[in-house]
Design an enzyme around this catalytic site. Structure first.
Site: not given
Ligand code: F6R
Length: 260
Positions: A138, A136, A67, A143
């Site tokens: 995702h 959450d 992303d 989301e």
């Molecule tokens: C990042 C991504 C997100 C993260 C998720 C957890 O490329 O795709 O899904 O993996 O938000 O983020 P952290 O590791 O910062 O807790």
């Protein structure tokens, strides 16, 4: 789904990096799906170490990130382009032209999303996809309520995600972009193998819902239950709400015996 529970976040980094480097050793021209965020930073550090010790080369690897924020210039300190270069690409022998991120600055965002899907296809699909998980539930920026068949597209981030990511911007949640381009759940689930990492108590509910909850668009990560080759690597705090924790530990011990 293989559930690997380790004592510490450091062990999660070490074990995940070892696995990724083993796959790269076996198939040097493999296609690797990459994630950003805090969780994989330790894994990237360990991968760099393998490279520095001459144990792996990424020169033939093609990468696709999950992303990118919409509207942040590539060279913005918080763009995922900058993140990947600082945390991984510039410390090893990745070939820049084979390292792909969605184009969050494109004038025509839907054309950019379609082009990203095409590029993944043309690379022959993703061999190994690394994932984190949001509090959450995702994966990438899919989301809650994302279609489990979704493809790369623009998604609006939840308030929760913007609050969680505000720590990277060193700013209030309002300053975190509202939109991101993200691979879809369907795109992710086409990877041959998936490795999801989660560390820390803050992820315990999302991890429980991913592994033991129903498959539902309310927890996009739960779609991984339908994938034939997923490993979830957790530290103890992230695993602390799993009802079948002891069983997963038992199965993993047997698995390691078989592999020895
Ligand atoms: C990042 C991504 C997100 C993260 C998720 C957890 O490329 O795709 O899904 O993996 O938000 O983020 P952290 O590791 O910062 O807790």
């Amino acid at each position: 789904m293989r559930v690997v529970i380790l004592e510490s976040a450091k062990q999660v980094s070490q074990r995940s990096a070892k696995h990724i480097c083993q796959v790269v050793e076996e198939i040097p021209s493999m296609t690797l799906g990459l994630a950003t965020g805090g969780t994989p930073v330790g894994t990237y550090r360990e991968m760099i170490e393998y490279y520095r010790q001459g144990q792996v080369s990424f020169a033939q690897v093609t990468t696709f990130n999950l992303d990118e924020y919409v509207g942040l210039p590539r060279n913005h300190a918080q763009s995922y382009y900058t993140f990947m270069h600082q945390q991984l690409f510039e410390h090893a022998d990745f070939e820049q032209s084979r390292c792909h991120l969605p184009d969050g600055e494109a004038e025509d965002l839907s054309a950019a999303c379609e082009a990203y899907e095409r590029a993944i296809d043309e690379a022959g699909g993703i061999d190994l996809q690394l994932l984190g998980i949001g509090t959450d539930g995702h994966i990438a920026f899919n989301e809650p309520s994302s279609s489990l068949a979704s493809r790369t597209r623009v998604k609006a981030l939840t308030r929760q995600t913007r609050e969680d990511n505000a720590r990277f911007f060193d700013a209030p949640a309002e300053e975190v972009p509202k939109l991101a381009i993200t691979m879809g759940v369907g795109t992710i689930c086409e990877a041959t193998e998936i490795l999801l990492l989660a560390t820390g108590k803050g992820k315990a509910n999302a991890v429980r819902d991913l592994i033991e909850g129903p498959v539902t668009a309310q927890v996009p990560a739960s779609a991984l239950q339908l994938h034939p080759h997923v490993t979830v690597m957790l530290d103890e705090p992230a695993a602390s709400r799993l009802a079948r924790r002891d069983y997963y530990l038992h199965v993993e011990a047997l698995q390691l015996e078989l592999e020895a």
